[in-house]
Design an enzyme around this catalytic site. Structure first.
Site, PDB file in Angstrom:
ATOM      1  NE  ARG A 224      36.659  50.507 -51.424  1.00 55.22           N
ATOM      2  CZ  ARG A 224      37.602  49.577 -51.332  1.00 55.22           C
ATOM      3  NH1 ARG A 224      38.883  49.938 -51.292  1.00 55.22           N
ATOM      4  NH2 ARG A 224      37.289  48.297 -51.267  1.00 55.22           N
ATOM      5  CD  GLU A 253      40.329  53.091 -58.282  1.00 53.94           C
ATOM      6  OE1 GLU A 253      40.354  51.855 -58.524  1.00 53.94           O
ATOM      7  OE2 GLU A 253      40.625  53.566 -57.176  1.00 53.94           O
ATOM      8  CG  HIS A 272      42.786  50.253 -56.398  1.00 54.22           C
ATOM      9  ND1 HIS A 272      41.445  50.544 -56.383  1.00 54.22           N
ATOM     10  CD2 HIS A 272      43.011  49.549 -55.255  1.00 54.22           C
ATOM     11  CE1 HIS A 272      40.892  50.042 -55.293  1.00 54.22           C
ATOM     12  NE2 HIS A 272      41.826  49.428 -54.588  1.00 54.22           N
TER      13      HIS A 272
END
Length: 315
Positions: A224, A253, A272
């Protein structure tokens, strides 16, 4: 017995739930209408696993879903005190991303050890420049996070000849406890962050921890974004406290265009995507359908999250 209502917090493309025809009344919602529709739902599928809407929309008292499933390994995006205190069962997508993420980490380790980013830059420049690269067999790695993803990473790195230590919430056979982390960081060539986001892990990789690492060490985060104090990492790279890093997750993000991380030396930025192989959404939908069939038949659910800890216990 009435057919249960399944509410899906949508994201494109929508999940394929055809097997549930006749077994669930499927409704769809966006974040804006989630709060008004939650009380009518028996089950909530958080298909939009990047959304934080559940935190804000979860009802306190009164009707609420009996079961929430998120199509992600992490649950920090949906947990709130009201959900944690309720009798609603929460499950996650444990098992879908383990090996793809492990392969991605191995690719990053190989890319950094063999200086592949620079090779591609020189190719674009049409420049022939011989260099020497690092041997990875015999090097040491620390994987922080001893769940299925962390264990898959350790196994895959081990196949490359890397001696890997796992660090978990508590010490047990084959797993170090948090008290060993600083000592292990000081001798690691590779540091992999694969821990869930909890109060204990938030910001754990800060200036002090980067200062403990060897100047030749490289850091990878596929857990994370909030595990890392990003400005501390940028400073560690700029000052050559560590040799390089690769980040697949970030505090914000998409990563803002003005983030200093874009220009940080020897940093690989990816959006990601470490667990997202071709067909991953279908795997997530199939997993949920199988869980729903278990739930509807009264069988114990797999992947039940400990809502206080923030992850599936037992690892």
């Amino acid at each position: 017995m009435p057919i249960p209502t399944l509410l899906v917090l949508d994201a494109e493309p929508l999940p394929r739930l055809g097997r549930l025809t006749g077994h669930a009344r499927i409704e769809h919602t966006d974040a804006a209408h989630l709060a008004e529709r939650l009380p009518r739902a028996d089950v909530l599928l958080v298909w939009d696993f990047a959304s934080h809407a559940v935190r804000h929309a979860w009802p306190g008292e009164g009707p609420r879903p009996r079961w929430v499933h998120t199509a992600s390994a992490g649950v920090d995006h949906l947990m709130c005190p009201e959900l944690a205190a309720s009798d609603t069962v929460v499950t996650n997508a444990r098992g879908i991303f383990d090996q793809p993420i492990a392969e991605y980490v191995a690719a990053l380790v190989l890319a950094m050890a063999k200086d592949l980013p620079r090779t591609l830059e020189l190719q674009r420049e049409r420049t022939w420049r011989h260099r020497e690269s690092h041997r990875i067999a015999g090097s040491r790695a620390v994987v922080v996070g001893s769940g299925p993803i962390g264990r898959a990473i350790a196994h895959t790195l081990g196949a490359l000849g890397i001696t890997t230590a796992l660090v978990g919430r508590t010490a047990r056979t084959g797993v170090h406890g948090p008290e060993d982390l600083d000592r292990l960081l000081a001798r690691a060539d590779w540091v992999i962050a694969a821990a869930p986001l909890t109060d204990e892990t938030r910001g754990m990789f800060d200036a002090r921890r980067f200062g403990l690492m060897q100047p030749s060490a490289r850091f990878v985060n596929i857990g994370r974004g909030q595990l890392v104090v990003e400005h501390a990492l940028a400073e560690a790279l700029a000052k050559r406290w560590i040799a390089g890093a690769a980040l697949d997750v970030f505090e914000a993000e998409p990563l803002p265009s003005d983030s200093p991380l874009w220009g940080a030396p020897d940093l690989i930025v990816s959006p990601h995507m470490s667990g997202d192989i071709i067909g991953w959404r279908d795997e997530l939908a199939t997993q949920f359908v199988e869980l729903y069939e278990q739930w509807a038949s009264g069988e114990p659910l797999k992947n039940v999250v400990d809502k206080q800890r923030g992850y599936v216990p037992g690892h």
